[in-house]
Design an enzyme around this catalytic site. Structure first.
Site, PDB file in Angstrom:
ATOM      1  CG  HIS B  73      28.040  93.382  -9.205  1.00  0.00           C
ATOM      2  ND1 HIS B  73      27.611  92.840 -10.376  1.00  0.00           N
ATOM      3  CD2 HIS B  73      28.973  94.276  -9.835  1.00  0.00           C
ATOM      4  CE1 HIS B  73      28.024  93.466 -11.475  1.00  0.00           C
ATOM      5  NE2 HIS B  73      28.898  94.228 -11.077  1.00  0.00           N
ATOM      6  CD  GLU B  76      28.479  98.665  -8.042  1.00  0.00           C
ATOM      7  OE1 GLU B  76      28.204  99.152  -9.333  1.00  0.00           O
ATOM      8  OE2 GLU B  76      29.025  97.659  -7.847  1.00  0.00           O
ATOM      9  CG  HIS B  77      25.036  96.968 -11.641  1.00  0.00           C
ATOM     10  ND1 HIS B  77      24.768  97.133 -13.171  1.00  0.00           N
ATOM     11  CD2 HIS B  77      26.122  96.633 -11.303  1.00  0.00           C
ATOM     12  CE1 HIS B  77      25.981  96.765 -13.655  1.00  0.00           C
ATOM     13  NE2 HIS B  77      26.955  96.561 -12.496  1.00  0.00           N
ATOM     14  CD  GLU B 149      29.749  94.266 -14.351  1.00  0.00           C
ATOM     15  OE1 GLU B 149      28.621  94.606 -14.189  1.00  0.00           O
ATOM     16  OE2 GLU B 149      30.679  94.712 -13.477  1.00  0.00           O
TER      17      GLU B 149
END
Lengths: 451, 432
Positions: B73, B76-77, B149
C-alpha cells in the site's frame, strides 16, 4: 438528446430518454415535498413502511421474491434533501428484456414482461399498502420501521466523516428547512402512530404530483400504457410545489462565523468549513472554484494540506448547487486542528488573490467537463439525475449548454467567486481517544462561541 | 501491429460482447475490451498485495525477505512521484483524465478514466508505473498521510469488525493485518524496502494492462510499444501458500466503539481450497448460489429475523476466496448477535433436514446472472471485473457457463460441509 415529456395522467409526468446502449434499464418514480422539521421524519418513516408490504405482496419477503423473479430487479428507496425539498420515491434498475434468460442459455422470447412487473410492484408500494381491518398501515410494520429508523438515527455516529459534514450543514442552516435531519429525532419518531402515518400518507398522495423517468429501449407509448394500467389516476388538490433555491440572503460581513466543537470517543478529528455564496451566484464559476479548491488531485487542498504538509489523508471540498454552498472537510490529528484550519482558509485566500496558473484552471475545467461528458453518455444514474433536478427547478438547460457555461468560466470569474464565498461555520469533531477525557462521550455542542 | 498471431479473441454471443488478449513483446499481457462508450478506462495492475509480506529476492533460491505490513500500500502511494519532482496526478489532470490507485490483499491497481487525450493518459500510466523513484525524503513525507488513513480506518467500526474477525479466525495468515499496516509497521518502511518489493513484483510477467473503451488492440499496442522494452523470460514470483488449521482460532471477539447500535460479522472459515483456477471459481460460484438460497432478502432466514426485529435491513452475506484463504461472512446490526448466530445454526440444521428448494436454487442462479449482466454497462466495472478474473486465471465470459453449470447437487453438498460450529467466529462491535 433531451428527454421527452409524456403525460400519463394529469398528476403523473413521464420523461423518456430512449437508449439501447445499456444492458439495464431504469425507471424512477419520485415526488417532491417541502422540507419540514415535523413532516420530513414522517415522510421518511412512511416510505420505509410502504416498502414493507402491499395488498398483493403482503410482506417484504413477497415483494423481494417478486423482484427476484423479475430477473433480480433492484428497487431502491429514494429519500434525499434537494435544496429545501425532500425528494421521495423508488428507483428500479432492471435488465433489458432481450437479456432475459431462462436458465438454459436460451433467450426468453418476451415472456414475462420485466418492466410491467416492476411497475406493478411500484404501484402496489405507493398506492396499495398492506393495511389492517381499520384501513391503517399494519401496526407491526409501523413499529418495526420505527425501531429501524431510531437505530439509523443513533448509527449516524458510525461514520464520523458523513456525520460531521451533516452536522456542519445543520449548524449552517439552523432553524431553516435545509438545516433539518430527514430522519428527525428518536423522540419524534416514537410518537408517530400507525393511524397518524396512514392519514399522512393519504394527504401526501392527494397533494403530490409524480415525476417518472424512464431510460431504456422500449417504445415510450408502451411505457405510458403500462403506467396508466397500474397507476391510479388521482385528483391532486393543493399540490406541493418544488421550492426553487433562493438562498443565502443573510450573508453580510457582520455575520459572525459559527464555531461548534463536539467531542466523540474516536481517534481522528474531523474539521469541516462551511462557506456560503451569494444568492445570485450562477453556479458555474463556483463549480470551477470548488474543483480548484478541493475537488481534484491538483486542488489547493490536496496539493498543499495533504501532499505538502502531510496533515491528512482525506481533505476535499464539495459544492452544493441547490443551496450555493461549499463544504470543505479534512480528517486530521486533533493537535493539528489550528494549523489545518488556517491552511484550509489560506488556500482559499490564495485563490482570491489569483494565485493559480492558467494550466491549473484549464485542468480543472477539463476535469469537470470530462465528468459531465462521461456521465451524460455512459451513466444511467447521471442522465436521470441531471434532467430530474433541472425539470424540478424549471431550469431550461441541456448537457451541452451546461458544458459551454463551464467552459466559459474565466480566471477572473473564479477569483470573484472565491471572494464572494463567506465562511459561515467551522465545525470540529474532536476525537477524544487518547485524551485524558477520552471516556466521556458528548454529542451536544460544548462550545458555541461566536454564533 | 506486427504480431497478429499473438492476438486471442474472446466473445460471448449471449452478451453481444468481446475482448482481445495480446501478449506484448515486453512479456506483458494486454487486454483490450472495445466498448462504444465515451469514457475510456485503463488499469495497470500487478499481482502484489497485502498478502505478499514474505518473498524470495531474486527468484526461487534467493534470500527470504520479510517485510512489515503495509508495504504494498505504501508503495502504491509513492509510485505517483517522479524523478523530476513532478507528480503524475498533475499530468493526468492536464489531460483531463481522472487517475487513482488501490491496493487489495492480492493486487495493486493503477487506473485512470478519461473522455479525451486517451493516448497521452495511457502513456503516462505505463510510464509512471514503470519508473519508480523512492527517496528517503519522499518516503518519510508520505508517513503522515498514511498515518491519517490508518487512523480513519481505526475509527471505522465496519472495518474494525472485519479486522477483529480475521484475527479471531486465523492463526498467522497476513489477513490478520490491515492492508495499510499499522502506525508501528509503517514507521519501519524504508526506500530500500520499497525498491526491493518493486523489483520483485513489478515485472511485466506479474502484471496486466486492461483497456476498456472505444479502442482497438492495434491502437493500444502501438502506444505502449515505444514505452516497454522487449522482455526476457522472467521467473514468476510464486506466492507463498500458508497452511491454516481448519477450525477458527477464537469463537468470539468483541470491541466497544463509538457506534449507535451493535454491529456483528459472523465468519465461517473454509480451508478446503481447490487447486485449479477453474475449480476455485466454480466453488466460489456455487457458494454464492448457496448464500443466495439461504440468506436472500426473499428467504426465510432474513424474513424471520427481520420481521422479529432481531436484525436490521443492512444484513448481507458474502463468500470470498482469495489465494490461500476462503471464508463466508454474514454481517449486520443486532442487539443480540449471539442469538443471530444460534438462530443461523438452527436454521442450517433445519434446511439440512428439509433439503434445499429447487425453485430457490433456480431463482438464485437468475439473481447471479442478472448481477453479472449489469456489470457490462460501465467501462470501469468491466475493467475491474476483468482484472479479478484474469488474476484468478479464468476468462470473464466463462462465468456465464459457470453459473449455468452449477448443479443442485453441488450446492447441497456444500450445505452439508460448510457451517460447522468449530469453523465459526463471531465478531461484535458494541456501543460504549
Amino acid at each position: 438528446m433531451v428527454p421527452k415529456l409524456y403525460k400519463v395522467f394529469d398528476s403523473v409526468d413521464l420523461y423518456v430518454y430512449g437508449s439501447n446502449k445499456f444492458k439495464s434499464e431504469m425507471l424512477s418514480v419520485k415526488f417532491v415535498l417541502p422540507c419540514d422539521v415535523d413532516m420530513s421524519p414522517k415522510n421518511t418513516l412512511m416510505i420505509s413502511v410502504l416498502r414493507r408490504g402491499t395488498e398483493k405482496f403482503v410482506s417484504l419477503a413477497h415483494i423481494n421474491k417478486r423482484l427476484d423473479e423479475l430477473y433480480a430487479s433492484c428497487l431502491s428507496v429514494n429519500n434525499s434533501l434537494v435544496g429545501d425539498n425532500q425528494v421521495l420515491g423508488l428507483t428500479a434498475e432492471i435488465i433489458g428484456s432481450k437479456f432475459a434468460y431462462d436458465g438454459d442459455s436460451k433467450k426468453n422470447n418476451g415472456e414475462g414482461d420485466i418492466l410491467d412487473g416492476v411497475i406493478e410492484v411500484i404501484s402496489q408500494i405507493l398506492f396499495y399498502p398492506a393495511t389492517d381491518e381499520n384501513g391503517d398501515f399494519k401496526e407491526n410494520y409501523v413499529s418495526g420501521e420505527k425501531v429501524n429508523l431510531c437505530d439509523m438515527i443513533r448509527s449516524r455516529i458510525n461514520d464520523t466523516a458523513s456525520f460531521s459534514v451533516s452536522r456542519c450543514r445543520e449548524i449552517m442552516f439552523g432553524g431553516q428547512p435545509y438545516g433539518i435531519s430527514l430522519m428527525g429525532s428518536e423522540e419524534q419518531i416514537s410518537r408517530i402512530t400507525a393511524h397518524e402515518l396512514t392519514q399522512h400518507w393519504k394527504e401526501v398522495m392527494s397533494r403530490s404530483r409524480l415525476h417518472c423517468f424512464y431510460l431504456g429501449s422500449q417504445d415510450p407509448e408502451v411505457v405510458v400504457e403500462k403506467l396508466r394500467r397500474h397507476f391510479k389516476d388521482r385528483a391532486v388538490n393543493d399540490p406541493y410545489l418544488p421550492i426553487v433555491p433562493n438562498e443565502n440572503k443573510d450573508i453580510s460581513a457582520d455575520v459572525k462565523v459559527k464555531r461548534v466543537d463536539e467531542k466523540m470517543p474516536v481517534v481522528q478529528g474531523k474539521l469541516v468549513l462551511g462557506f456560503k455564496f451569494p444568492h445570485n451566484a450562477q453556479g458555474y464559476a463556483e463549480r470551477v472554484l470548488n474543483e480548484l479548491y478541493g475537488s481534484s488531485p491538483i486542488s489547493k487542498l490536496f496539493v498543499n494540506v495533504r501532499e505538502k504538509l502531510g496533515l491528512c489523508y482525506s481533505c476535499s471540498s464539495v459544492y452544493v448547487a441547490t443551496k450555493k454552498i461549499m463544504l470543505a472537510a479534512a480528517g486530521i490529528n486533533v493537535s493539528d486542528r489550528e494549523e489545518a484550519e488556517n491552511e484550509m482558509i489560506s488556500q482559499l485566500e490564495s485563490i482570491r488573490r489569483g494565485e493559480f496558473s492558467q494550466l491549473d484552471l484549464d485542468s480543472v475545467k477539463k476535469s469537470i467537463d470530462s465528468g459531465i461528458r462521461s456521465g451524460a453518455s455512459d451513466s444511467l444514474e447521471y442522465i436521470q439525475g441531471f434532467y430530474f433536478y433541472r425539470n424540478l427547478f424549471g431550469i431550461d438547460e441541456n448537457i451541452d449548454e451546461f458544458r459551454e457555461k463551464i467552459s466559459a468560466v474565466t480566471a477572473e470569474d473564479v477569483v470573484k467567486a472565491a471572494r464572494s464565498a463567506t465562511l459561515d461555520t467551522v465545525y470540529f469533531l474532536e476525537g477524544s481517544v487518547g485524551d485524558e477525557n477520552g471516556t466521556d462521550c458528548e454529542y451536544g455542542p460544548i462550545e458555541d462561541t461566536e454564533a | 501491429m506486427t504480431d497478429k498471431e499473438n492476438i486471442t479473441e474472446y466473445s460471448s454471443e449471449l452478451l453481444g460482447e468481446r475482448y482481445f488478449k495480446v501478449r506484448h513483446k515486453s512479456g506483458l499481457d494486454v487486454y483490450v475490451y472495445p466498448k462504444d462508450m465515451v469514457t475510456s478506462y485503463a488499469l495497470f495492475a500487478t499481482r502484489y498485495g497485502a498478502f505478499d509480506d514474505k518473498f524470495r529476492k531474486g527468484g526461487a533460491n534467493g534470500q527470504l525477505v520479510e517485510t512489515p505490513s503495509g508495504v504494498a500500500h505504501y508503495l502504491e502511494h509513492r509510485l505517483f512521484a517522479n524523478e523530476d519532482g513532478s507528480d503524475s496526478f498533475e499530468k493526468f489532470s492536464a489531460f483531463g483524465a481522472d487517475a487513482n490507485a488501490y491496493t487489495s490483499y492480492d493486487k495493486t491497481v493503477y487506473l485512470f478514466s478519461c473522455t479525451e487525450n486517451f493516448e497521452q493518459a495511457l502513456r503516462e500510466l505505463v510510464t509512471f508505473v514503470t519508473h519508480p523513484y523512492f527517496t528517503k525524503e519522499n518516503v518519510d513525507k508520505e508517513r503522515g498521510i498514511i498515518s491519517q488513513e490508518i487512523n480513519m480506518n481505526t475509527d471505522n467500526p465496519y472495518v474494525r469488525c472485519a479486522a477483529n474477525l480475521y484475527c479471531a479466525m486465523y492463526e498467522h495468515h497476513p489477513i490478520r493485518c490491515d492492508i495499510g499496516g499499522t502506525l508501528e509497521s509503517i514507521s519501519r518502511i524504508t526506500p530500500e524496502m520499497l525498491g526491493d518489493c518493486y523489483n520483485t513484483f513489478y515485472k511485466m510477467s506479474e502484471m496486466v494492462l486492461i483497456v476498456c473503451g472505444d479502442h482497438t488492440p492495434e491502437e493500444v499496442i502501438s502506444i505502449i510499444d515505444k514505452l516497454l522494452p522487449d522482455g526476457g523470460v522472467e521467473e514468476n514470483v510464486l506466492p507463498e501458500r500458508r497452511k491454516e488449521k481448519r477450525e477458527a482460532c477464537i469463537p468470539r471477539t468483541e470491541q466497544k466503539m463509538n457506534v449507535g447500535k451493535t454491529l456483528f460479522t459472523i465468519g465461517i472459515k473454509d480451508t478446503d481450497i481447490p487447486d485449479t483456477p477453474m475449480m476455485r471459481i466454480k466453488k466460489e460460484t456455487a457458494m454464492t448460489v448457496l448464500n443466495e438460497i439461504l440468506f436472500s432478502r426473499a428467504g426465510r432466514f432474513f424474513s424471520q429475523c427481520f420481521e422479529s426485529g432481531l436484525i436490521g435491513a443492512s444484513f448481507s452475506c458474502d463468500y470470498s476466496l482469495c489465494r490461500d484463504v476462503a471464508f463466508n461472512l454474514m454481517f449486520g446490526e443486532s442487539d443480540d448477535p449471539d442469538r443471530v448466530l444460534s438462530e443461523l445454526l438452527e436454521y442450517i440444521a433445519d434446511v439440512r433436514k428439509e433439503g434445499l428448494s429447487r425453485e430457490d436454487f433456480e431463482r438464485s442462479k437468475k439473481v447471479l446472472y442478472a448481477g453479472f449482466l449489469r456489470e457490462f454497462d460501465s467501462t470501469e466495472d468491466i475493467a475491474n471485473n476483468m482484472v479479478d478474473f484474469i488474476f484468478d486465471g479464468v476468462d470473464l465470459f466463462d462465468y456465464l457457463d459457470i453459473i449455468k453449470d452449477v448443479a443442485y447437487e453441488d450446492v447441497c453438498s456444500l450445505l452439508d460441509t460448510q457451517f460447522d460450529r468449530e469453523c465459526i467466529s463471531l465478531s461484535v462491535i458494541s456501543p460504549l
